[in-house]
Design a protein around this motif. Sequence first.
Motif, PDB file in Angstrom:
ATOM      1  N   MET A  81      34.824   2.604 -13.812  1.00 34.62           N
ATOM      2  CA  MET A  81      34.249   2.567 -12.468  1.00 34.62           C
ATOM      3  C   MET A  81      33.724   3.788 -11.797  1.00 34.62           C
ATOM      4  SD  MET A  81      34.399  -0.615 -11.580  1.00 34.62           S
ATOM      5  CE  MET A  81      33.829  -0.333  -9.974  1.00 34.62           C
ATOM      6  N   ALA A  82      34.236   5.077 -12.249  1.00 29.67           N
ATOM      7  CA  ALA A  82      33.622   6.240 -11.725  1.00 29.67           C
ATOM      8  C   ALA A  82      32.375   6.321 -12.522  1.00 29.67           C
ATOM      9  CB  ALA A  82      34.498   7.382 -12.281  1.00 29.67           C
ATOM     10  N   ALA A  83      32.040   6.081 -13.732  1.00 24.46           N
ATOM     11  CA  ALA A  83      30.811   6.044 -13.999  1.00 24.46           C
ATOM     12  C   ALA A  83      29.675   5.224 -13.581  1.00 24.46           C
ATOM     13  CB  ALA A  83      30.691   5.883 -15.825  1.00 24.46           C
ATOM     14  N   LEU A  84      30.299   3.997 -13.086  1.00 22.62           N
ATOM     15  CA  LEU A  84      29.438   3.056 -12.559  1.00 22.62           C
ATOM     16  C   LEU A  84      29.104   3.366 -11.083  1.00 22.62           C
ATOM     17  CD1 LEU A  84      30.822  -0.484 -13.369  1.00 22.62           C
ATOM     18  CD2 LEU A  84      28.609   0.414 -14.037  1.00 22.62           C
ATOM     19  N   PHE A  85      30.055   3.983 -10.528  1.00 18.03           N
ATOM     20  CA  PHE A  85      29.949   4.657  -8.960  1.00 18.03           C
ATOM     21  C   PHE A  85      28.835   5.961  -9.265  1.00 18.03           C
ATOM     22  CE2 PHE A  85      31.090   6.427  -5.109  1.00 18.03           C
ATOM     23  CZ  PHE A  85      31.356   5.554  -4.296  1.00 18.03           C
ATOM     24  N   VAL A  86      29.048   6.864 -10.059  1.00 16.77           N
ATOM     25  CA  VAL A  86      28.040   7.992  -9.976  1.00 16.77           C
ATOM     26  C   VAL A  86      26.883   7.252 -10.138  1.00 16.77           C
ATOM     27  CG1 VAL A  86      27.737  10.043 -11.301  1.00 16.77           C
ATOM     28  CG2 VAL A  86      29.849   9.622 -10.501  1.00 16.77           C
ATOM     29  N   GLY A  87      26.719   6.349 -11.326  1.00 12.52           N
ATOM     30  CA  GLY A  87      25.291   6.117 -11.688  1.00 12.52           C
ATOM     31  C   GLY A  87      24.725   5.326 -10.381  1.00 12.52           C
ATOM     32  N   GLY A  88      25.509   4.767  -9.624  1.00 15.65           N
ATOM     33  CA  GLY A  88      25.251   3.923  -8.639  1.00 15.65           C
ATOM     34  C   GLY A  88      24.596   4.964  -7.151  1.00 15.65           C
ATOM     35  N   VAL A  89      25.239   5.969  -7.299  1.00 15.22           N
ATOM     36  CA  VAL A  89      24.989   7.071  -6.340  1.00 15.22           C
ATOM     37  C   VAL A  89      23.516   7.484  -6.681  1.00 15.22           C
ATOM     38  CG1 VAL A  89      25.555   9.374  -5.374  1.00 15.22           C
ATOM     39  CG2 VAL A  89      27.378   7.782  -5.490  1.00 15.22           C
ATOM     40  N   VAL A  90      23.431   7.925  -8.085  1.00 20.35           N
ATOM     41  CA  VAL A  90      22.310   8.456  -8.514  1.00 20.35           C
ATOM     42  C   VAL A  90      21.047   7.491  -8.251  1.00 20.35           C
ATOM     43  CG1 VAL A  90      21.069   9.199 -10.742  1.00 20.35           C
ATOM     44  CG2 VAL A  90      23.352  10.093 -10.369  1.00 20.35           C
ATOM     45  N   LEU A  91      21.256   6.269  -8.770  1.00 19.11           N
ATOM     46  CA  LEU A  91      20.191   5.192  -8.365  1.00 19.11           C
ATOM     47  C   LEU A  91      19.794   5.023  -7.031  1.00 19.11           C
ATOM     48  CD1 LEU A  91      18.561   3.266 -10.411  1.00 19.11           C
ATOM     49  CD2 LEU A  91      20.425   1.806  -9.808  1.00 19.11           C
ATOM     50  N   ALA A  92      20.806   4.936  -6.156  1.00 19.90           N
ATOM     51  CA  ALA A  92      20.618   4.862  -4.940  1.00 19.90           C
ATOM     52  C   ALA A  92      19.723   6.271  -4.331  1.00 19.90           C
ATOM     53  CB  ALA A  92      21.810   5.139  -4.061  1.00 19.90           C
ATOM     54  N   PHE A  93      20.011   7.408  -4.519  1.00 23.24           N
ATOM     55  CA  PHE A  93      19.225   8.596  -4.265  1.00 23.24           C
ATOM     56  C   PHE A  93      17.734   8.389  -4.855  1.00 23.24           C
ATOM     57  CE2 PHE A  93      23.204  10.511  -2.761  1.00 23.24           C
ATOM     58  CZ  PHE A  93      22.895  10.933  -1.620  1.00 23.24           C
ATOM     59  N   MET A  94      17.530   7.855  -6.144  1.00 26.56           N
ATOM     60  CA  MET A  94      16.435   7.924  -6.704  1.00 26.56           C
ATOM     61  C   MET A  94      15.466   6.652  -5.965  1.00 26.56           C
ATOM     62  SD  MET A  94      17.269   8.213 -10.639  1.00 26.56           S
ATOM     63  CE  MET A  94      15.781   7.451 -11.187  1.00 26.56           C
ATOM     64  N   ALA A  95      16.168   5.818  -5.348  1.00 21.74           N
ATOM     65  CA  ALA A  95      15.368   4.713  -4.708  1.00 21.74           C
ATOM     66  C   ALA A  95      15.076   4.796  -3.540  1.00 21.74           C
ATOM     67  CB  ALA A  95      16.475   3.222  -4.735  1.00 21.74           C
ATOM     68  N   ILE A  96      15.763   6.024  -2.664  1.00 20.60           N
ATOM     69  CA  ILE A  96      15.343   6.102  -1.341  1.00 20.60           C
ATOM     70  C   ILE A  96      14.232   7.347  -1.337  1.00 20.60           C
ATOM     71  CG2 ILE A  96      17.445   5.312  -0.243  1.00 20.60           C
ATOM     72  CD1 ILE A  96      18.310   8.435  -0.015  1.00 20.60           C
ATOM     73  N   GLN A  97      13.830   7.926  -2.450  1.00 23.15           N
ATOM     74  CA  GLN A  97      13.044   8.872  -2.493  1.00 23.15           C
ATOM     75  C   GLN A  97      11.706   8.253  -2.616  1.00 23.15           C
ATOM     76  OE1 GLN A  97      13.650  12.198  -2.478  1.00 23.15           O
ATOM     77  NE2 GLN A  97      15.956  11.534  -2.454  1.00 23.15           N
ATOM     78  N   SER A  98      10.628   8.993  -1.725  1.00 22.32           N
ATOM     79  CA  SER A  98       9.380   8.051  -1.765  1.00 22.32           C
ATOM     80  C   SER A  98       8.394   8.952  -2.483  1.00 22.32           C
ATOM     81  CB  SER A  98       8.882   7.884  -0.179  1.00 22.32           C
ATOM     82  OG  SER A  98       8.936   9.332   0.512  1.00 22.32           O
TER      83      SER A  98
ATOM     84  N   ALA B 107       0.628  -1.175  -0.046  1.00 27.05           N
ATOM     85  CA  ALA B 107      -0.046  -0.104  -0.152  1.00 27.05           C
ATOM     86  C   ALA B 107       0.939   1.134  -0.017  1.00 27.05           C
ATOM     87  CB  ALA B 107      -0.798  -0.069   1.377  1.00 27.05           C
ATOM     88  N   PRO B 108       0.414   2.218  -0.700  1.00 30.19           N
ATOM     89  CA  PRO B 108       1.285   3.540  -0.665  1.00 30.19           C
ATOM     90  C   PRO B 108       1.986   4.057   0.596  1.00 30.19           C
ATOM     91  CG  PRO B 108      -0.585   3.833  -2.099  1.00 30.19           C
ATOM     92  CD  PRO B 108      -0.832   2.580  -1.137  1.00 30.19           C
ATOM     93  N   ASP B 109       1.132   3.913   1.665  1.00 30.28           N
ATOM     94  CA  ASP B 109       1.711   4.460   2.991  1.00 30.28           C
ATOM     95  C   ASP B 109       2.732   3.467   3.616  1.00 30.28           C
ATOM     96  OD1 ASP B 109      -0.244   2.540   3.366  1.00 30.28           O
ATOM     97  OD2 ASP B 109      -0.890   3.334   5.330  1.00 30.28           O
ATOM     98  N   ALA B 110       2.476   2.152   3.347  1.00 27.86           N
ATOM     99  CA  ALA B 110       3.458   1.301   3.834  1.00 27.86           C
ATOM    100  C   ALA B 110       4.714   1.359   2.819  1.00 27.86           C
ATOM    101  CB  ALA B 110       2.833  -0.113   3.734  1.00 27.86           C
ATOM    102  N   PHE B 111       4.528   1.454   1.638  1.00 30.46           N
ATOM    103  CA  PHE B 111       5.774   1.572   0.829  1.00 30.46           C
ATOM    104  C   PHE B 111       6.548   2.932   1.059  1.00 30.46           C
ATOM    105  CE2 PHE B 111       7.371   3.715  -3.256  1.00 30.46           C
ATOM    106  CZ  PHE B 111       8.550   2.682  -3.227  1.00 30.46           C
ATOM    107  N   SER B 112       5.697   3.968   1.435  1.00 38.22           N
ATOM    108  CA  SER B 112       6.468   5.327   1.923  1.00 38.22           C
ATOM    109  C   SER B 112       7.508   4.975   3.033  1.00 38.22           C
ATOM    110  CB  SER B 112       5.720   6.267   2.035  1.00 38.22           C
ATOM    111  OG  SER B 112       5.956   7.693   2.423  1.00 38.22           O
ATOM    112  N   ALA B 113       6.801   4.474   4.015  1.00 42.07           N
ATOM    113  CA  ALA B 113       7.452   4.130   5.443  1.00 42.07           C
ATOM    114  C   ALA B 113       8.626   3.444   5.029  1.00 42.07           C
ATOM    115  CB  ALA B 113       6.648   3.583   6.273  1.00 42.07           C
TER     116      ALA B 113
END
Length: 119
Positions: free
Chosen positions: A102-119, A43-49
């Motif tokens: 590796m820098a491109a993968l690392f930067v991509g990973g940082v961007v993806l991580a920040f996108m993933a933790i946005q609710s 559910a949206p509220d559980a996903f956000s939490a």
Amino acid sequence: MGPSDHVSARVMNDVVHDLSAGLVPAQALALWFVRQGAQSALAPDAFSALVRGWSWMVLVVFVAIALLIFTGSVRLGYHTRNLRQDGVAAQGRTALIKHAVMAALFVGGVVLAFMAIQS
């Protein structure tokens, strides 16, 4: 006789350096896959939490960056001493290409991580 003179210390430094370089893209990819599955299953509220609970993952990114810088600077001290003069140019080009990827993968990973933790 510093730590870079011991083979086991160099091996451990190289392992930590390589693992910290791969940690962020791998962590981000795992978070992204979990996020996609959770978004459709919860559910949206559980996903956000759930996603708000991932904010500590940013600390993982900063620890990985610190480890990369520290182990990389230690690595510079012994890596250049172990090269033959005729191999310096080829090793330099290879290292430059490896670090760019590796820098491109690392930067991509940082961007993806920040996108993933946005609710």
